[in-house]
Motif scaffolding. Structure first.
Motif, mmCIF file in Angstrom:
data_model
loop_
_atom_site.group_PDB
_atom_site.id
_atom_site.type_symbol
_atom_site.label_atom_id
_atom_site.label_comp_id
_atom_site.label_asym_id
_atom_site.label_seq_id
_atom_site.Cartn_x
_atom_site.Cartn_y
_atom_site.Cartn_z
ATOM 1 N N VAL A 1 0.866 -1.178 0.000
ATOM 2 C CA VAL A 1 0.000 0.000 0.000
ATOM 3 C C VAL A 1 0.899 1.223 0.000
ATOM 4 N N GLU A 2 0.468 2.266 -0.708
ATOM 5 C CA GLU A 2 1.323 3.435 -0.841
ATOM 6 C C GLU A 2 1.434 4.209 0.470
ATOM 7 N N LEU A 3 2.628 4.748 0.681
ATOM 8 C CA LEU A 3 2.928 5.430 1.942
ATOM 9 C C LEU A 3 2.070 6.684 2.122
ATOM 10 N N LYS A 4 1.677 7.304 0.999
ATOM 11 C CA LYS A 4 0.916 8.556 1.110
ATOM 12 C C LYS A 4 -0.402 8.359 1.873
ATOM 13 N N GLU A 5 -0.912 7.113 1.922
ATOM 14 C CA GLU A 5 -2.153 6.866 2.658
ATOM 15 C C GLU A 5 -1.981 7.060 4.158
ATOM 16 N N TYR A 6 -0.746 7.033 4.625
ATOM 17 C CA TYR A 6 -0.530 7.110 6.078
ATOM 18 C C TYR A 6 0.189 8.369 6.506
ATOM 19 N N GLU A 7 0.391 9.288 5.535
ATOM 20 C CA GLU A 7 1.044 10.539 5.902
ATOM 21 C C GLU A 7 0.245 11.250 6.974
ATOM 22 N N GLY A 8 0.930 11.687 8.018
ATOM 23 C CA GLY A 8 0.265 12.464 9.062
ATOM 24 C C GLY A 8 -0.398 11.620 10.131
ATOM 25 N N THR A 9 -0.430 10.276 9.971
ATOM 26 C CA THR A 9 -1.037 9.477 11.034
ATOM 27 C C THR A 9 0.027 9.120 12.069
ATOM 28 N N THR A 10 -0.435 8.780 13.262
ATOM 29 C CA THR A 10 0.539 8.396 14.281
ATOM 30 C C THR A 10 0.719 6.884 14.243
ATOM 31 N N LEU A 11 1.941 6.467 14.446
ATOM 32 C CA LEU A 11 2.243 5.043 14.427
ATOM 33 C C LEU A 11 2.258 4.524 15.857
ATOM 34 N N ASP A 12 2.054 3.216 15.997
ATOM 35 C CA ASP A 12 2.132 2.628 17.332
ATOM 36 C C ASP A 12 3.580 2.358 17.720
ATOM 37 N N TYR A 13 4.405 2.045 16.731
ATOM 38 C CA TYR A 13 5.830 1.808 16.998
ATOM 39 C C TYR A 13 6.646 2.441 15.888
ATOM 40 N N GLY A 14 7.812 2.982 16.247
ATOM 41 C CA GLY A 14 8.773 3.437 15.257
ATOM 42 C C GLY A 14 8.369 4.683 14.501
ATOM 43 N N ARG A 15 8.876 4.764 13.254
ATOM 44 C CA ARG A 15 8.674 5.968 12.446
ATOM 45 C C ARG A 15 8.336 5.572 11.024
ATOM 46 N N MET A 16 8.068 6.601 10.203
ATOM 47 C CA MET A 16 7.734 6.345 8.804
ATOM 48 C C MET A 16 9.010 5.996 8.018
ATOM 49 N N PRO A 17 8.898 5.166 6.971
ATOM 50 C CA PRO A 17 10.060 4.865 6.134
ATOM 51 C C PRO A 17 10.565 6.133 5.440
ATOM 52 N N GLU A 18 11.897 6.241 5.304
ATOM 53 C CA GLU A 18 12.453 7.408 4.631
ATOM 54 C C GLU A 18 13.178 7.030 3.353
ATOM 55 N N ASN A 19 13.546 5.756 3.215
ATOM 56 C CA ASN A 19 14.098 5.326 1.925
ATOM 57 C C ASN A 19 13.540 3.958 1.564
ATOM 58 N N GLY B 1 8.595 0.960 11.149
ATOM 59 C CA GLY B 1 7.376 1.466 11.790
ATOM 60 C C GLY B 1 6.268 0.415 11.767
ATOM 61 N N VAL B 2 5.417 0.428 12.801
ATOM 62 C CA VAL B 2 4.272 -0.485 12.848
ATOM 63 C C VAL B 2 3.042 0.310 13.261
ATOM 64 N N LYS B 3 1.981 0.113 12.518
ATOM 65 C CA LYS B 3 0.712 0.762 12.875
ATOM 66 C C LYS B 3 -0.317 -0.343 13.092
ATOM 67 N N ILE B 4 -0.918 -0.346 14.305
ATOM 68 C CA ILE B 4 -1.923 -1.369 14.624
ATOM 69 C C ILE B 4 -3.294 -0.698 14.601
ATOM 70 N N VAL B 5 -4.166 -1.217 13.750
ATOM 71 C CA VAL B 5 -5.485 -0.577 13.594
ATOM 72 C C VAL B 5 -6.584 -1.611 13.775
ATOM 73 N N ASP B 6 -7.803 -1.108 13.946
ATOM 74 C CA ASP B 6 -8.990 -1.955 13.843
ATOM 75 C C ASP B 6 -9.178 -2.217 12.362
ATOM 76 N N ALA B 7 -9.600 -3.425 12.022
ATOM 77 C CA ALA B 7 -9.757 -3.724 10.606
ATOM 78 C C ALA B 7 -10.700 -2.716 9.958
ATOM 79 N N SER B 8 -11.675 -2.228 10.745
ATOM 80 C CA SER B 8 -12.666 -1.319 10.168
ATOM 81 C C SER B 8 -12.073 0.066 9.882
ATOM 82 N N GLU B 9 -10.927 0.381 10.492
ATOM 83 C CA GLU B 9 -10.352 1.713 10.301
ATOM 84 C C GLU B 9 -9.659 1.842 8.955
#
Ligand code: ADP
Ligand code: MG
Length: 755
Positions: free
Chosen positions: A367-385, A432-440
């Motif tokens: 999935v493209e990274l732009k979909e998660y720009e500006g969201t908070t992650l549960d662990y780590g940070r966004m990929p930079e390369n 980075g890891v983002k844990i979401v509800d499937a519905s989110e």
């Protein structure tokens, strides 16, 4: 006017026969004021009840205006009571929650009088019995004497020829008693008044006749104070009555709904409970049904998200057209569309990562990274390369231990891609890891994972994917790939090759007459479902065994002879073959419940749609479980309805006195039923309105509350209406059954049971 010939009344209780009275012979006429005396248990009340038509008799014959009554039905006696009898009971039988005025008016309302007449007559009567200042006082607040006056006024309100009073002064002080007797005496001039009394001295100056009873028999029957002006005609034609008016029923019903606060609150509460339970149950039922229908699998698509719609742009000739920016703008504007993924093939490609030793591996949809720009992650940070990976997953993923420990381990590993020609040597880290509800996340299938990284990473896997879905044909001189499924030439990418050129093996020299491949044209053609494209390159040079490693480093398991024949081209040239418009697009909706509606909207815009949810197949065992859970839900609803039915009936038991009272005043089954229907419908409607309002408000202020969310998203308007109708139906059924049960027993039985 009334004649009893050898009339006997027996009571049967538990096989024992008790004599109410036996072989009584009496004849009553208009103008008489009759006093019946006798010790307790001598049969006075029983006699009055039989004369009033409130109780049946077993032997002999009672004549009314010369007409036999032994064949009378309950309905005939009802008619008779309404036409002839005004009862005054020892225990008053007033409606305690009604005012003086309402109590007296009630009897006229039940007999269909007009409001104007009722008002006039009731006010007159209130004056006559001296209760003007208590007109609007509730009956429950009156003293015994006052209640008795109301009972008398009520008996008089209906202009019947016979007034029957059982110990009307029993509860009164002598002064009030005297007043009441005088009142009755004045009435008796144009009516027949029969009074039971244990205090004969009190009535002696007024009565015209004295009957003494003993042990169920008439012991004495004598005329006293004979009046000269007694009417000669002994038959009296009673006035006909009308039925209660529709609006009166409505008014009484509404009054009854509110005038006993405890009953009102209890019933409203039960109805709220029923409405709410049915609504919530429907919501849960529907959501389960939805969940079941969206679980399942198919083998064609890797991303089975139920929020997914695959669309194509098909023209009149059934040929797929590329999507333009204009298309994307239109699609994004469709309500409920959350994400538009132009590279649809990517949605179904799995990217896989594994550690060097193969112990840990991850597979997911990119999935493209732009979909998660500006969201908070549960662990780590966004990929930079392009070597950094973001994982999006649900708490109960199949692949990932989402505990803190598990995640830390995951992020500590170094991965390589499992199958990629483009990135096979790269080393990856999960940053980075983002844990979401499937519905989110509409793209995320529960328990699966999504894998994201920078655009560069995407370009690469896009190429891998495109290559996998396309066929490549290479032509070099006269030689050509003959079978597109088994390519003769293997294209490899190398930055060391100049754009516009290719480097081939020296072996290809022999393909040409000149024995020289350098300077020849090499053309690459790709072909897939949607398009064909080609590029012509000039062979700029050759490699041999020693120069081969300028372009490629052999793996330990490879030898030069395996790889001799590779054609090296610049990645830019090769990639240009795949930089094409997209022909198939995936749309993800934000509310998966509305996925069909959204698909419809897209079809209306002219696109061909495939709703992922509709392609899912289900396991047989799941289908059985689903059926079972639906049966349980339906069963629960039925239990709920039955329980609430009985609860309402128990609450209504407190209304027995009221309905027996109005029955004695002339209300038949239908009237009782209608009053109760209005009464219950007021409660039911109010309760349903409160419930709906509560759901509306809860949804407004705490929309995340699970049950409210379920109700609001799953219960449709027609279902709301059906639930409303069920609540209304409960009211109707209870009213009808209650009224029928009430009228199965004789009036006296009901009264005696309750009073
Ligand atoms: P009174 O009014 O003169 O005191 P009743 O008419 O109430 O007397 O009672 C007459 C007789 O009938 C008594 O023996 C009484 O026990 C009996 N009786 C009255 N009502 C019932 C009843 N519902 N079931 C059985 N026996 C009854
Ligand atoms: Mg009695």
């Amino acid at each position: 006017m009334i004649r009893l010939e050898n009339v006997s009344k027996f009571y049967y209780t538990k096989g024992v026969i008790a004599v109410g009275f036996s072989k009584v012979n009496l004849n009553f006429d208009v103008g008489e004021f009759v006093a019946i005396t006798g010790e307790s248990g001598s049969g006075k009340s029983t006699l009055l009840n039989v004369i009033s038509g409130l109780d049946t008799y077993e032997e002999g014959e009672m004549y009314i205006n010369g007409e036999e009554t032994s064949h009378y039905t309950e309905k005939d006696f009802e008619d008779y009571r309404r036409k002839y009898i005004g009862n005054i009971f020892q225990n008053f039988n007033l409606v305690n929650s009604y005012t003086v005025y309402q109590n007296i008016a009630l009897v006229m309302q039940l007999n269909g009088s007009k409001n104007k007449d009722i008002k006039k007559r009731v006010n007159e009567l209130i004056d006559k019995v001296g209760l003007a200042e208590y007109k609007n006082t509730k009956a429950s607040k009156l003293s015994g004497g006052q209640k008795q006056r109301v009972a008398i006024a009520r008996a008089l309100a209906k202009d019947t020829p016979i007034i029957i009073a059982d110990e009307p002064t029993g509860n009164l002080d002598s002064e009030s008693a005297a007043g009441i007797i005088e009142l009755l005496a004045s009435i008796a001039k144009e009516k027949l008044v029969i009074v039971v009394t244990h205090n004969y001295d009190q009535v002696e100056p007024y009565v015209t006749r004295k009957i003494k009873m003993h042990d169920g028999k008439v012991l004495e029957d004598s005329k006293v104070n004979v009046r000269e002006d007694a009417p000669a005609d002994s038959t009296v034609q009673a006035e006909d009555y009308k039925n209660i008016r529709f609006f009166t029923k409505l008014r009484l019903g509404i009054r009854n709904a509110f005038n006993i606060p405890v009953k009102f609150l209890l019933l409203t509460f039960v109805f709220i409970f029923v409405s709410l339970a049915l609504i919530v149950e429907t919501g849960v039922f529907q959501s389960e049904k939805w969940e079941n229908s969206s679980s399942g699998f198919n083998w064609v698509f890797s991303n089975n998200s139920t929020s997914r719609i695959i669309i194509k742009n098909i023209d009149e000739n059934k040929i797929a057209q590329p999507f333009t920016q204009d298309d994307f703008d239109k699609i994004s504007k469709v309500p409920n569309v959350d994400r538009v993924v132009s590279q649809d093939l990517l949605v179904d490609s799995q990217v896989g990562f594994e550690t060097e030793n193969g112990d840990n591996y991850l597979y997911g949809n990119p999935v493209e990274l732009k979909e998660y720009e500006g969201t908070t992650l549960d662990y780590g940070r966004m990929p930079e390369n392009e070597n950094e990976i973001l994982i999006i997953t649900t708490k109960n993923s199949y692949y990932i231990d989402t505990s803190k420990n598990g995640i830390e381990k995951l992020m500590g590993n170094e991965y390589k891609m499992s199958y990629s020609s483009q990135l096979k040597d790269a080393k990856f880290k999960i940053v980075g890891v983002k844990i979401v509800d499937a519905s989110e996340d509409p793209m995320l299938v529960p328990r699966e994972i999504l894998i994201s990284s920078t655009d560069k990473f995407f370009e690469r896997i896009m190429l891998d994917t495109n290559m996998a879905y396309s066929k490549t044909l290479v032509t070099l001189g006269n030689a050509k790939d003959q079978d597109e499924n088994y390519p003769m030439y293997k294209i490899m990418l190398s930055e060391k090759v100049e754009p516009g050129t290719a480097i081939v093996s020296t072996e290809y020299n022999s393909n040409f007459k000149s024995q020289r491949v350098k300077g020849e044209t090499l053309s690459i053609r790709v072909k897939n479902t949607y398009y064909e494209d080609s590029i012509d390159l000039t062979v700029a040079g050759t490699y041999n065994k020693t120069t081969f490693n300028n372009y490629y480093s052999l793996k330990e398991w490879e030898s030069y002879s395996d790889c001799n024949g590779f054609i090296f081209v610049n990645p830019k040239d090769y990639n240009s073959l795949f930089e094409h418009d997209s022909y198939q697009v995936s749309v993800f909706v934000s509310d998966e419940l509305l996925v069909s509606e959204t698909a419809k909207a897209l079809e209306d815009l002219g696109y061909d749609t495939l709703v992922m949810k509709d392609t899912l197949k289900k396991d047989d065992s799941l289908a059985i479980l689903e059926l079972f859970s639906q049966m349980v839900t339906v069963g629960l609803a039925i239990v709920l309805l039955v329980v609430s039915y009985f609860v309402i009936r128990i609450i209504l038991k407190s209304r027995n006195v009221y309905y027996s009272t109005i029955r004695m005043l002339g209300a038949n089954t239908g009237v009782c039923r209608d009053l109760l229907i209005v009464d219950l419908l007021v409660d039911a409607n109010l309760a349903f309105a409160i419930t709906t309002l509560a759901i509306y408000l809860l949804n407004k202020f705490i929309p995340s509350f699970y049950l409210v969310e379920t109700v609001v998203s799953f219960v449709t308007l027609p279902q709301f209406i059906v639930i409303y109708l069920i609540v209304v139906l409960i009211s109707l059924i209870i009213s009808i059954r209650y009224a029928n049960r009430l009228f199965k027993k004789s009036t006296m039985t009901t009264i005696k049971e309750e009073v």
